[in-house]
Scaffold this motif. Structure first.
Motif, short mmCIF file in Angstrom:
data_model
loop_
_atom_site.label_atom_id
_atom_site.label_comp_id
_atom_site.label_asym_id
_atom_site.label_seq_id
_atom_site.Cartn_x
_atom_site.Cartn_y
_atom_site.Cartn_z
N VAL A 1 5.44 18.97 -30.60
CA VAL A 1 5.96 20.20 -30.00
C VAL A 1 6.81 19.84 -28.79
CG1 VAL A 1 4.00 21.61 -30.78
CG2 VAL A 1 3.90 20.48 -28.55
N ASN A 2 7.65 20.81 -28.37
CA ASN A 2 8.44 20.55 -27.17
C ASN A 2 7.70 21.02 -25.92
OD1 ASN A 2 8.74 23.34 -26.99
ND2 ASN A 2 10.88 23.35 -27.63
N ASN B 1 4.32 32.77 -35.53
CA ASN B 1 5.53 32.15 -34.98
C ASN B 1 5.46 32.26 -33.48
OD1 ASN B 1 8.26 31.75 -34.00
ND2 ASN B 1 8.88 31.87 -36.14
N LEU B 2 5.20 31.12 -32.84
CA LEU B 2 4.95 31.12 -31.40
C LEU B 2 6.13 31.64 -30.60
CD1 LEU B 2 3.32 30.22 -28.88
CD2 LEU B 2 4.61 28.11 -29.00
N HIS B 3 7.33 31.15 -30.92
CA HIS B 3 8.47 31.51 -30.10
C HIS B 3 8.73 33.01 -30.16
CE1 HIS B 3 12.63 30.77 -28.42
NE2 HIS B 3 11.85 30.06 -27.65
N GLU B 4 8.66 33.60 -31.36
CA GLU B 4 8.84 35.04 -31.49
C GLU B 4 7.73 35.79 -30.76
OE1 GLU B 4 11.39 36.72 -32.81
OE2 GLU B 4 12.35 34.77 -33.03
N VAL C 1 6.75 24.84 -28.63
CA VAL C 1 7.37 25.20 -29.90
C VAL C 1 7.41 23.98 -30.81
CG1 VAL C 1 9.45 26.12 -31.01
CG2 VAL C 1 8.79 26.93 -28.74
N GLU D 1 15.68 26.46 -20.76
CA GLU D 1 16.53 26.07 -21.88
C GLU D 1 17.99 26.18 -21.44
OE1 GLU D 1 15.89 29.04 -25.02
OE2 GLU D 1 14.84 30.20 -23.49
N ASP E 1 4.96 26.77 -38.69
CA ASP E 1 4.39 27.32 -37.47
C ASP E 1 3.01 26.72 -37.20
OD1 ASP E 1 6.59 29.01 -37.24
OD2 ASP E 1 5.66 30.52 -38.55
#
Length: 436
Positions: A105-106, A5-8, A110, A74, A117
């Motif tokens: 992805v953004n 999980n990239l964001h985590e 993400v 953000e 993921d």
């Protein structure tokens, strides 16, 4: 290194090991956050918390003595004065690898396509390396883009950088989707920067399609995202293209649009207090646009290539807009879309008279080059005297070139028109040209 999980992975860092500096927010003005007590390099990522303890990513963009300037990546809703700011200890990182193919992805890397993921990717810090111009391979071979008018009259070379100049609503997104679907490039990287959210989904599902998405990676930063994320999306898409180029792939990089990127740069620069110069654009904007464009093309003789198409929005159909003018100067050609042709149902609405591929003469055979010049000559002559012809004021035999143009105009018009579902490779396109 595989990411679950990239964001985590980015947010849940080991604070004891990574924190290099603490500070607190002293001022928030417009887009700019000022913090005291931070001693962090430009480009590094910092964090703060909202009233509800939600973490917000910030990026260091400048400093003035003891004040550090940060911009949010953000939404900052719920941010309080005096909130603590801490450094992550690292610069911007983006996921890059084969696992990005077929994904959306953004601007932070993400995934937003609800496909889970990312896998088969690694985190890379943003790094821009200047390319020695003498080490670049010379553009020698044409790239098939599936559009017969471009393949024949505005041939694009592998490694060329070209601008697609258009006003709003004249079909640039549809044309980009066709090129992305039908190109012979190995990999397609699409950066949708500052576009409307509705258009993003339409582009991916209707214009790019499932077949086009399989060999593509789409980086999205819509109009309602922070300026910094729109800037990062452009740089991130370029970095992905550089990665695949280093894997000896021929990459097509599509950035839609370079104008929105420039406007985002303007927002940041003005927030930092830079003085506007040309139509509200600070001088730094005209430094950073060439910097991102020069990353495309060839890098070294033994690597792949990045053929880049940058859309440039001619606001109010003004082709003397400073971004349009700057883009024409730094790119290897430009394709201009005409509102008049679009309104007359002529698709794609390419204005052949005002469009130019600077590399074409060096990458096509001599007979192809002369045939293209002949077609342009006939087209231009017909357009010049079209009103006289339509009202019957022209007498046949007065101008031999115009007479030939009148006879051949229907088949020239057929060359310039193409249905959305049609695809023509280089050989098919050239055959049509020779028949004319």
């Amino acid at each position: 290194m595989f990411l679950s999980n990239l964001h985590e992975k980015i947010i849940n860092i080991d604070l004891d090991n990574q924190i290099k500096s603490h500070g607190e927010i002293s001022k928030l003005s417009g887009l700019m956050i000022e913090a005291k007590g931070l001693h962090v390099p430009i480009g590094y990522i910092c964090f703060t918390e909202t009233q509800r303890k939600n973490k917000i990513e910030l990026e260091v963009v400048g400093f003035n003595k003891e004040i550090t300037y940060l911009m949010p990546r953000e939404s900052i809703e719920g941010l309080l004065p005096g909130s603590a700011v801490w450094s992550s200890g690292f610069a911007k990182r983006f996921p890059i690898g084969k696992g990005l193919l077929g994904r959306v992805v953004n601007g932070l890397g993400v995934p937003i396509d609800q496909l889970g993921d990312l896998s088969q990717v690694e985190l890379f810090e943003e790094k821009v390396e200047l390319i020695n111009p003498l080490s670049r391979k010379i553009i020698q071979d044409p790239l098939n883009v599936g559009i017969k008018s471009i393949n024949t009259l505005l041939t694009i070379g592998i490694g060329q950088r070209i601008g697609l100049i258009a006003g709003s609503g004249v079909g640039k997104s549809v044309l980009l989707g066709m090129i992305s679907r039908y190109t012979s490039a190995d990999i397609v990287v699409v950066g949708l920067v500052g576009e409307r959210g509705r258009e993003i989904k339409e582009f991916i599902e209707k214009n790019l399609g499932a077949a086009g998405l399989k060999k593509s990676c789409v980086v999205v930063s819509p109009a309602d995202s922070p300026a910094l994320q729109r800037i990062n999306a452009t740089n991130y898409a370029t970095q992905i293209a550089e990665y695949f180029r280093a894997q000896n792939k021929n990459v097509l990089l599509v950035i839609d649009s370079l104008t929105r990127y420039a406007q985002s740069l303007r927002e940041v620069a003005l927030s930092l207090g830079e003085v506007p110069a040309s139509r509200g654009y600070p001088p730094s904007v005209f430094t950073k646009i060439p910097a991102v464009v020069e990353r495309a093309g060839f890098s070294e003789e033994n690597q792949g290539s990045i053929t880049a198409i940058y859309t440039v929005l001619a606001e109010g159909d003004d082709n003397q807009d400073p971004i349009v003018d700057a883009s024409r100067a730094i790119l290897d050609g430009h394709i201009v879309l005409s509102r008049t042709l679009s309104e007359n149902g002529h698709y794609p609405a390419i204005d052949i008279e005002r469009s130019l591929s600077r590399c074409m003469q060096d990458i096509v055979p001599t007979d192809h080059w002369h045939a293209a010049l002949k077609i342009k000559q006939l087209y231009a002559r017909f357009q010049k005297y079209q009103e006289l012809i339509m009202i019957g004021a022209y007498a046949s035999g007065t101008d031999p070139v115009l007479d030939e143009a009148i006879i051949k105009m229907p088949i020239i018009d057929n060359l310039l028109k193409q249905d959305i579902q049609e695809s023509f490779n280089l050989n098919q396109s050239i055959q049509i040209l020779k028949e004319i």
